[in-house]
Design a protein around this motif. Structure first.
Motif: not given
Length: 333
Positions: A144-149
């Motif tokens: 999620l951290l990578f997807i949501l930046n």
């Protein structure tokens, strides 16, 4: 796996194919995920965001120094950076009774869609009068951290997209305790009262603070990690059984070198595969059928009784989805 997902989405809308026994909903990354689990966050030796008291950090803290360094293969042969430490939501673990039922994908039923016949989850009385159960586990990439930046330095994040990584329906070791000894032969050493009694100490440690990594055969209050199969010999409740199987599957991923050591100084430059589960670098949050709300998450092996009331109910509340959080230490530059 991608072709199975596409085929299932198409076929599940065909008349007569959808099966009511498989239910669920898509995960809302804002409403369903408790972002308190991201904490504590440490940058350059300073805690910039504290965690709630119920969320202990790992015992191996590499973020107390102002600077860090990592080797390079080209001049200047070293990279100087700033240590960053945080907890990363990385995997979803689905624990289901019906083969190829995906609760976190809106109740997508690939088993019925493609006509596969596989072992179903079941509960039955054992010879001692107790209850045993069997479930399948699906491991989904959910970075999620990578997807949501949310954290912009991608050096510190797992560069993935949402995907289906592993389904135990296609793993013959998951449904056969004896065959699973190929993967975990040491299970023969820990199937005795003395070794299992040690798990009580792991339960106490995990409930008070963090699990004991040296007791790698224990899942704290959920019991023993071995064997790496979907069988729960002492089924107390669905929440307990599902959490045990997510923890057991996490250990299985380490044994298959599909999970990394990502914390402390040794994992700061690059996470690396490790064959034994590092228990204190994981914590789990129940997402489905009802979001865990009493505490942000449970460290590996902590008693599930503080979150289990009201989380299991007939028909639509007997499959479970857990969000796995992993401690990440990183040397950012």
């Amino acid at each position: 796996m991608a072709f199975l997902l596409v085929a299932g989405i198409v076929l599940s809308h065909a008349p007569g194919i959808a099966n009511a026994a498989c239910s669920g909903r898509f995960i809302d990354p804002i409403a369903d995920i408790n972002w308190k689990n991201l904490f504590p966050i440490r940058i350059g030796g300073y805690v910039v965001a504290k965690a709630p008291p119920s969320l202990p950090d790992t015992r191996r803290d590499s973020g107390k120094k102002l600077l860090c360094h990592c080797p390079l293969s080209v001049p200047p042969y070293v990279r100087i950076g700033i240590p960053i430490a945080f907890w990363e939501p990385l995997r979803l673990g689905e624990v289901v009774r019906k083969p190829l039922c995906f609760p976190s994908l809106g109740g997508l039923d690939l088993g019925s869609s493609i006509g596969m016949t596989l072992p179903h989850g079941a509960r039955k009385a054992d010879k001692d009068g107790g209850k045993a159960s069997f479930y399948h586990v699906h491991w989904l990439a959910n970075p999620l951290l990578f997807i949501l930046n949310i954290i912009t330095d991608v050096v510190c994040l797992q560069k993935e997209s949402f995907d289906i990584l592993y389904v135990t329906e296609l793993d013959p070791l998951w449904s056969d305790d004896e065959l699973a000894l190929i993967l975990n032969p040491e299970a023969l050493l820990f199937g005795n009262p003395i070794a299992q009694a040690a798990c009580a100490a792991d339960c106490a440690a995990a409930t008070a603070d963090l699990p004991l990594n040296p007791l790698f055969w224990c899942a704290g209050c959920q019991g023993g990690l071995y064997p790496f199969t979907g069988t729960v010999t002492d089924h107390v409740g669905g929440v307990m059984a599902s959490l045990l199987l997510v923890e057991r599957f996490q250990a299985k991923m380490h044994r298959e070198l599909l999970a990394d050591f990502s914390s402390a100084r040794v994992g700061q430059c690059q996470p690396y595969p490790f064959p034994i589960v590092v228990k204190d670098q994981y914590r789990y949050q129940l997402v489905l059928p009802i979001r865990q709300s009493t505490v942000p998450s449970l460290p590996f092996g902590r008693t599930e009784t503080i979150v289990s009331p009201g989380k299991e109910f007939p028909v639509k509340g007997e499959d479970f989805v857990w969000q796995s959080w992993r401690k990440r230490d990183c040397c950012a530059f």
